[in-house]
Structures are given as structure tokens and as C-alpha cells.
Design a protein around this motif. Structure first.
Motif, PDB file in Angstrom:
ATOM      1  N   ALA A   1     104.681 142.949 -28.443  1.00 25.45           N
ATOM      2  CA  ALA A   1     103.647 142.614 -27.472  1.00 25.45           C
ATOM      3  C   ALA A   1     102.753 141.508 -28.016  1.00 25.45           C
ATOM      4  N   ASN A   2     102.549 140.475 -27.238  1.00 24.06           N
ATOM      5  CA  ASN A   2     101.725 139.315 -27.617  1.00 24.06           C
ATOM      6  C   ASN A   2     102.287 138.567 -28.823  1.00 24.06           C
TER       7      ASN A   2
ATOM      8  N   ILE B   1      98.940 135.668 -33.042  1.00 22.82           N
ATOM      9  CA  ILE B   1      98.892 136.380 -31.768  1.00 22.82           C
ATOM     10  C   ILE B   1      99.230 135.364 -30.687  1.00 22.82           C
ATOM     11  N   ASN B   2     100.361 135.553 -30.019  1.00 22.31           N
ATOM     12  CA  ASN B   2     100.880 134.552 -29.092  1.00 22.31           C
ATOM     13  C   ASN B   2     100.986 133.215 -29.814  1.00 22.31           C
TER      14      ASN B   2
ATOM     15  N   GLN C   1     103.047 139.201 -31.891  1.00 25.50           N
ATOM     16  CA  GLN C   1     102.181 139.316 -33.050  1.00 25.50           C
ATOM     17  C   GLN C   1     102.986 139.386 -34.346  1.00 25.50           C
TER      18      GLN C   1
ATOM     19  N   GLU D   1      97.590 146.475 -31.914  1.00 27.34           N
ATOM     20  CA  GLU D   1      97.146 145.153 -32.368  1.00 27.34           C
ATOM     21  C   GLU D   1      97.242 145.063 -33.888  1.00 27.34           C
TER      22      GLU D   1
END
Length: 448
Positions: free
Chosen positions: A355-356, A371-372, A358, A279
Motif C-alpha cells: 500500500a502506497n 512513500i509513493n 512504501q 505505515e
């Protein structure tokens, strides 16, 4: 080169959270050796990893550049692409540049920058290698997975070897041995890259657990007590290495750096930050970082913003070595700040993660995060937990950082599966560096 060049030891932990050391706020267990190292040197409070995952950060560390310039540096492709991608042997690296400047070089521990026969430490600037080529291995069996058919991922150079014992302890032993056996005729650069505290969740007294695992990921195992033992074993291994420096009488002119490749995972402590590994919140990127060099740098708590790729130019600066003009680093030497000849200054740093969807920018105190489909603007100095979204209150700053990210991203390789079928050779990819490096805003220029 001058015999006064410092020895250099770069210690890299794997998935260590920002507050996993007691000197950074851990209060459930102690890490006395790392605490001592921090007390005698520099403890950074705003040090970042180049990525929220492992091998991508390692590409940035060894090249001094954004990892997105090379196919192998795109977020963790090595886990799923077999032997197709890795660090091109012709690419200049931190060890190859230091070797050119008169250093002997060694990597003890984790490589994770591509598999044999095309890639490897001995092809990229290291004189000696002992450790694992892949991403994770069991602490006792030293295998990259579970099963009797699997061979251990443990090598001396490019030859498989077998050892008995807990891997963290083995690496500590090897690191201390390397220091004791150094002749002193040349300065040394030792990369000591642990796999701890990365899963599996096995402490130094848990060999029976290790050999009964059904899944190396160990989703159903582990707890805070076991995690504490894993981190404390890491701390003890670092203590072995610093003790060897004391025994040789060379600690004063040896640079020792300790940091992590990304934020922590499920059992880590990231306080006061939110987020974790994978993240782009601060908890996935902010890492504990310590530097000690008694001969030149006074003990201090350092608020200078820095990132993994800064270590190449910083260490070359300390060694009196030069960067390769054809491969200019994206990182910057922070040595003048550490020695007190320059005041700390704001930085512009960029991240992305597939992923997502970001993306993130840190510019001065501001951080843009996506994020998304959700976008944010934080003052990460005043709001370290990233709670107060200021994008509507500071629309000009928000738009400027968003545009900066788009401009920066246009000089990176695409973060999608097209690159794996594009057939672009690694040496051609490297050519994308020069235009971007020239157009960067001068270091220290604030946003507003």
C-alpha cells in the motif's frame, strides 16, 4: 537437555501502540502488571515489528526470517486468499526447534498463519493449541464476522469448541492454567497471542454492544475510554499469567517477553512517533517490548535496536538450542547485549509495504523511507518524529541506503499479485534464503 533450561512465555499483543502502556508514556489509564514486568526486567526503546501489519510479522516471529520469503508472509494476503496460503508445515519454526531441544510447546490465542486443513499450529511445532485460526474475532461471540450463520473461530487443536466469556479473559485463564498444570519434567514454551486491543471496540463489560454489532470492523464505534478498558483487560490477563509463575515458584528461570505485532490503530497512543498500523513511519513499526528473566538478566532500559525476527535466534540461544542450518535466520541473537557480555551495536533492517508503495531501511541512526514517489532520509535517533528530511544534505548516505534496499529486495518474493498465480511451491521459495544470508554485511558493521 539440561533441566536448567528456562521456561519461555512469549506474549504478543495485537495492534498495540508504542505508548499504550503507562510505562511507555500512557497517562490516561494505568497498566500496573506490565509496568511491574518492565520494572523487573528489560524495557526496550528501539524495538521494531517486522511489518506494519499482523500476519506478516507472525511469519517473521515463527521463522526468524524476513516474512517476504514466503507467499503467506507477503503483506496480509491471508485476508483475501482463503485457504491457499500459510506457513508450510515442513518449515522449521521457533516451537519446532525448541521442541527438538526438549521443550513442550503450546500456542494459546491467535494463529493467523494459514487455515486448516493445510496449515495450523499442530503442523508447525506446537504440541497444544487453543485459540483462533484467523485474524480477528469478536470478543464475546468469538466469530470472525457478524451474522447468525457464522461459526465461532475457536478451536482446541483442530476441533471447534465453544466458550462463554470475554476472549482476553479466556486466554488469560488458559495461559495461567497451562502454567499451573505444567509438570516441570520438561521446560515449556508458551506462545500467548492475544487479539487485544484489535477491533472490534468492545470492552469486557460490553457484551450487549458486541451482540448488536452490524460490522465487526466497527468503523462507527469505539472511543478512548473503551480502548482503555480493552488494554487494561489485556494487562490484567498478563497479570494472571505472571501470578501463576509466582504460585509455581518458577518465575526466576522463566523468560517472559511481551510485545506487539505492529504499531497501533485509531485509538492508540504512538507518541513521540508519527504514523500507525499499515505505515512504515516509526509509529507503524516501533512497538513496546519487555523482557524479564531474573535468573540471568538484570533490570535495564535497553536501547539496542531489535526486530521481531530476532526472537527466534535469541530464544534458541537462551535455551541452548540450535538453528536449522538449511534455514539460517535473518534475525540475530541479542542475548549477549542483554547479559552485558557485548555492547549494543547498530543494525540494518528492511521493510516494504504494498500500500502506497512504501519501503524503508534502518541502518545505524539513519532511516531511508519512500512513500509513493516521495523519498526521505531521517536521523531517527535525533529526529524521532521524522520531520527533517536530510536527503539533500546527506546525498551519499541517501543513495547508499536506497541501493541497499534494492539489493535486499532482489532476494525477496515479488510484492505483487503475480506470486499468487506463479505456482511456486513453498519449499522452493525457502531455497532463496541461503544466498542472501551469506551476502549480508556482518552484524554490527556501521554505515559510515
Amino acid at each position: 537437555m539440561s533441566t536448567t533450561q528456562p521456561n519461555i512465555i512469549f506474549i504478543l499483543a495485537d495492534d498495540l501502540g508504542y505508548a499504550d502502556l503507562s510505562v511507555y508514556g500512557q497517562n490516561e489509564y494505568d497498566t500496573p502488571h506490565l509496568d511491574k514486568l518492565a520494572g523487573e526486567g528489560v524495557r526496550f526503546t528501539q524495538a521494531y515489528a517486522n511489518s506494519a501489519v499482523c500476519s506478516a510479522t507472525r511469519f517473521a516471529l515463527i521463522t526468524g526470517r524476513y516474512q517476504y520469503r514466503l507467499r503467506g508472509g507477503l503483506e496480509e494476503p491471508l485476508a483475501g486468499t482463503g485457504r491457499a496460503h500459510g506457513l508450510p508445515p515442513e518449515h522449521p519454526t521457533l516451537p519446532s526447534l525448541l521442541r527438538d531441544a526438549g521443550y513442550t510447546t503450546a500456542l494459546i490465542g491467535k494463529w493467523h498463519l494459514g487455515q486448516l486443513p493445510s496449515f495450523g499450529p499442530l503442523k508447525s511445532g506446537y504440541d497444544r493449541f487453543f485459540g483462533n485460526y484467523g485474524g480477528a474475532i469478536d470478543y464475546f461471540t468469538h466469530k470472525p464476522g457478524v451474522g447468525d450463520a457464522l461459526a465461532p473461530d475457536l478451536y482446541e487443536g483442530e476441533v471447534p469448541v465453544e466458550r462463554t466469556g470475554y476472549y482476553t479473559q479466556i486466554l488469560g485463564d488458559e495461559g495461567a492454567k497451562y502454567i499451573r498444570e505444567s509438570t516441570g519434567e520438561k521446560p515449556f514454551f508458551l506462545s500467548l497471542h492475544f487479539t487485544a486491543p484489535h477491533w472490534p471496540w468492545v470492552g469486557p463489560e460490553d457484551e450487549a454492544v458486541s451482540r448488536s454489532l452490524d460490522d465487526l470492523f466497527h468503523y462507527d464505534g469505539g472511543n478512548l475510554k473503551i480502548y482503555a478498558k480493552i488494554v487494561q483487560a489485556l494487562d490484567a490477563a498478563v497479570g494472571q499469567v505472571t501470578a501463576a509463575l509466582d504460585e509455581r515458584g518458577i518465575a526466576d528461570n522463566t523468560i517472559v517477553i511481551f510485545t506487539s505485532d505492529n504499531g497501533g490503530e485509531r485509538f492508540s497512543k504512538m507518541w513521540p512517533f508519527t504514523g500507525q498500523k499499515t505505515e512504515l513511519l516509526e509509529g507503524g513499526l516501533r512497538v513496546p517490548t519487555i523482557l524479564r528473566w531474573p535468573a540471568r538478566i538484570a533490570p535495564q532500559v535497553q536501547e539496542q535496536v531489535t526486530i521481531t525476527m530476532d526472537w527466534l535466534p535469541t530464544l534458541l540461544d537462551a535455551a541452548g538450542a540450535k538453528v536449522d542450518a538449511d534455514y539460517p535466520p535473518d534475525g540475530e541473537s541479542i542475548l549477549p547485549v542483554l547479559t552485558g557480555s557485548r555492547a549494543s551495536y547498530p543494525r540494518q533492517l528492511y521493510w516494504r509495504y504494498k500500500a502506497n508503495a512504501q519501503r524503508a531501511v534502518r541502518d545505524g541512526n539513519w532511516k531511508y523511507l519512500k512513500i509513493n514517489d516521495q523519498e526521505f532520509l531521517f536521523d531517527v535517533v535525533e529526529d524521532v518524529r521524522e520531520r527533517a528530511n536530510l536527503k539533500d544534505k546527506q546525498p551519499e548516505v541517501f543513495q547508499q541506503l536506497r541501493n541497499q534496499w534494492e539489493s535486499w529486495n532482489s532476494w525477496q518474493l515479488p510484492l505483487n499479485d503475480e506470486i499468487y498465480s506463479a505456482g511456486v511451491s513453498p519449499d522452493i521459495q525457502a531455497d532463496r534464503y541461503v544466498p542472501e544470508a551469506k551476502k549480508r554485511r556482518p552484524p554490527g558493521t556501521p554505515l559510515s
